[in-house]
Design a protein around this motif. Structure first.
Motif, PDB file in Angstrom:
ATOM      1  N   ASN A   2       4.890  41.236  28.822  1.00 56.31           N
ATOM      2  CA  ASN A   2       4.093  40.128  29.346  1.00 56.31           C
ATOM      3  C   ASN A   2       3.578  40.501  30.736  1.00 56.31           C
ATOM      4  OD1 ASN A   2       3.076  37.680  30.312  1.00 56.31           O
ATOM      5  ND2 ASN A   2       4.588  36.479  29.195  1.00 56.31           N
ATOM      6  N   ARG A   3       2.437  41.168  30.747  1.00 56.79           N
ATOM      7  CA  ARG A   3       1.884  41.661  32.004  1.00 56.79           C
ATOM      8  C   ARG A   3       1.455  40.525  32.938  1.00 56.79           C
ATOM      9  NH1 ARG A   3       2.510  46.445  33.988  1.00 56.79           N
ATOM     10  NH2 ARG A   3       0.384  46.479  34.839  1.00 56.79           N
ATOM     11  N   ARG A   4       0.978  39.444  32.356  1.00 57.94           N
ATOM     12  CA  ARG A   4       0.527  38.332  33.180  1.00 57.94           C
ATOM     13  C   ARG A   4       1.689  37.767  34.003  1.00 57.94           C
ATOM     14  NH1 ARG A   4       0.780  32.988  33.167  1.00 57.94           N
ATOM     15  NH2 ARG A   4      -0.923  31.779  34.110  1.00 57.94           N
ATOM     16  N   GLU A   5       2.789  37.459  33.324  1.00 60.31           N
ATOM     17  CA  GLU A   5       3.923  36.875  34.039  1.00 60.31           C
ATOM     18  C   GLU A   5       4.612  37.905  34.940  1.00 60.31           C
ATOM     19  OE1 GLU A   5       4.780  33.788  34.360  1.00 60.31           O
ATOM     20  OE2 GLU A   5       3.142  33.152  33.044  1.00 60.31           O
ATOM     21  N   GLU A   6       4.537  39.163  34.552  1.00 61.67           N
ATOM     22  CA  GLU A   6       5.064  40.211  35.436  1.00 61.67           C
ATOM     23  C   GLU A   6       4.312  40.182  36.768  1.00 61.67           C
ATOM     24  OE1 GLU A   6       5.332  45.087  35.713  1.00 61.67           O
ATOM     25  OE2 GLU A   6       4.884  44.165  33.773  1.00 61.67           O
ATOM     26  N   GLY A   7       2.988  40.010  36.679  1.00 56.79           N
ATOM     27  CA  GLY A   7       2.185  39.913  37.894  1.00 56.79           C
ATOM     28  C   GLY A   7       2.528  38.688  38.723  1.00 56.79           C
ATOM     29  N   VAL A   8       2.808  37.591  38.038  1.00 57.50           N
ATOM     30  CA  VAL A   8       3.198  36.361  38.745  1.00 57.50           C
ATOM     31  C   VAL A   8       4.496  36.589  39.519  1.00 57.50           C
ATOM     32  CG1 VAL A   8       3.973  33.976  38.451  1.00 57.50           C
ATOM     33  CG2 VAL A   8       2.000  34.810  37.160  1.00 57.50           C
TER      34      VAL A   8
END
Length: 202
Positions: free
Chosen positions: A172-178
């Motif tokens: 989950n790249r999006r939440e990793e970025g978050v």
């Protein structure tokens, strides 16, 4: 799809709940907030009608987020609390973990940090027991924000880093970025500006 959904509601309300959730997801992505809410409200009616507590828990969790985004904080809290009760009654640990994660975040945003932490620790136990690393990551991320809110920076950093690793393992790249953003903000609060810059670049 809306026509198919209305047709299905008259013949198979259980199946209609699943289709309504899919339609609601599309409405959310389009930014059609009122349509999103109405679809979830009708899905809740169908789930109640067929007595499907697991689906009702999922629908109410989503509905609570929409209600909160519309400024209906009290109504949202009632929805998320009911979703937790439904998940408990359905004996669905994975769904319960998701609902507790949402309840913890609602409480955190109300400034009720200790209540949020208590709920999130229960959610963490449920997520680990259900073998749901994605939900565990969500719980740990929110717990990290609660800990940071009361100044427990080292514990907060540990929780956020664990959440980041779990989101990464789930792809989950999006939440990793978050999580990187939260860690960077935490570093700023601790006057670690070089580290903050590095984390923002991640």
């Amino acid at each position: 799809l809306l026509v198919a959904w209305h047709w299905m509601r008259e013949r198979d309300r259980h199946a209609a709940v699943g289709l309504a959730l899919s339609l609601a997801s599309g409405s959310r992505l389009r930014g059609a907030t009122l349509e999103h809410r109405r679809l979830l409200e009708m899905a809740a009616e169908d789930a109640r009608a067929v007595g499907d507590l697991r689906d009702l828990a999922e629908v109410l969790e989503g509905l609570a987020w929409v209600q909160r985004s519309l400024g209906e904080a009290d109504v949202a809290m009632a929805s998320i609390q009911e979703s937790v009760a439904c998940a408990r009654a359905a004996d669905e640990p994975a769904r319960l973990a998701c609902c507790l994660a949402a309840l913890g975040d609602h409480l955190r945003l109300q400034g009720r940090q200790q209540n949020a932490e208590d709920v999130l620790r229960e959610g963490l136990f449920a997520a680990v027991g259900a073998g749901r690393p994605d939900t565990e990551a969500r719980v740990r991320g929110t717990l990290g924000l609660c800990l940071a809110g009361r100044g427990a920076f080292e514990l907060a950093e540990e929780s956020l880093e664990l959440a980041l690793d779990l989101f990464r393992s789930c792809g989950n790249r999006r939440e990793e970025g978050v999580m990187w953003s939260h860690l960077a903000a935490l570093a700023v609060r601790r006057w670690r500006h070089v580290e903050a810059s590095e984390r923002y670049r991640e």
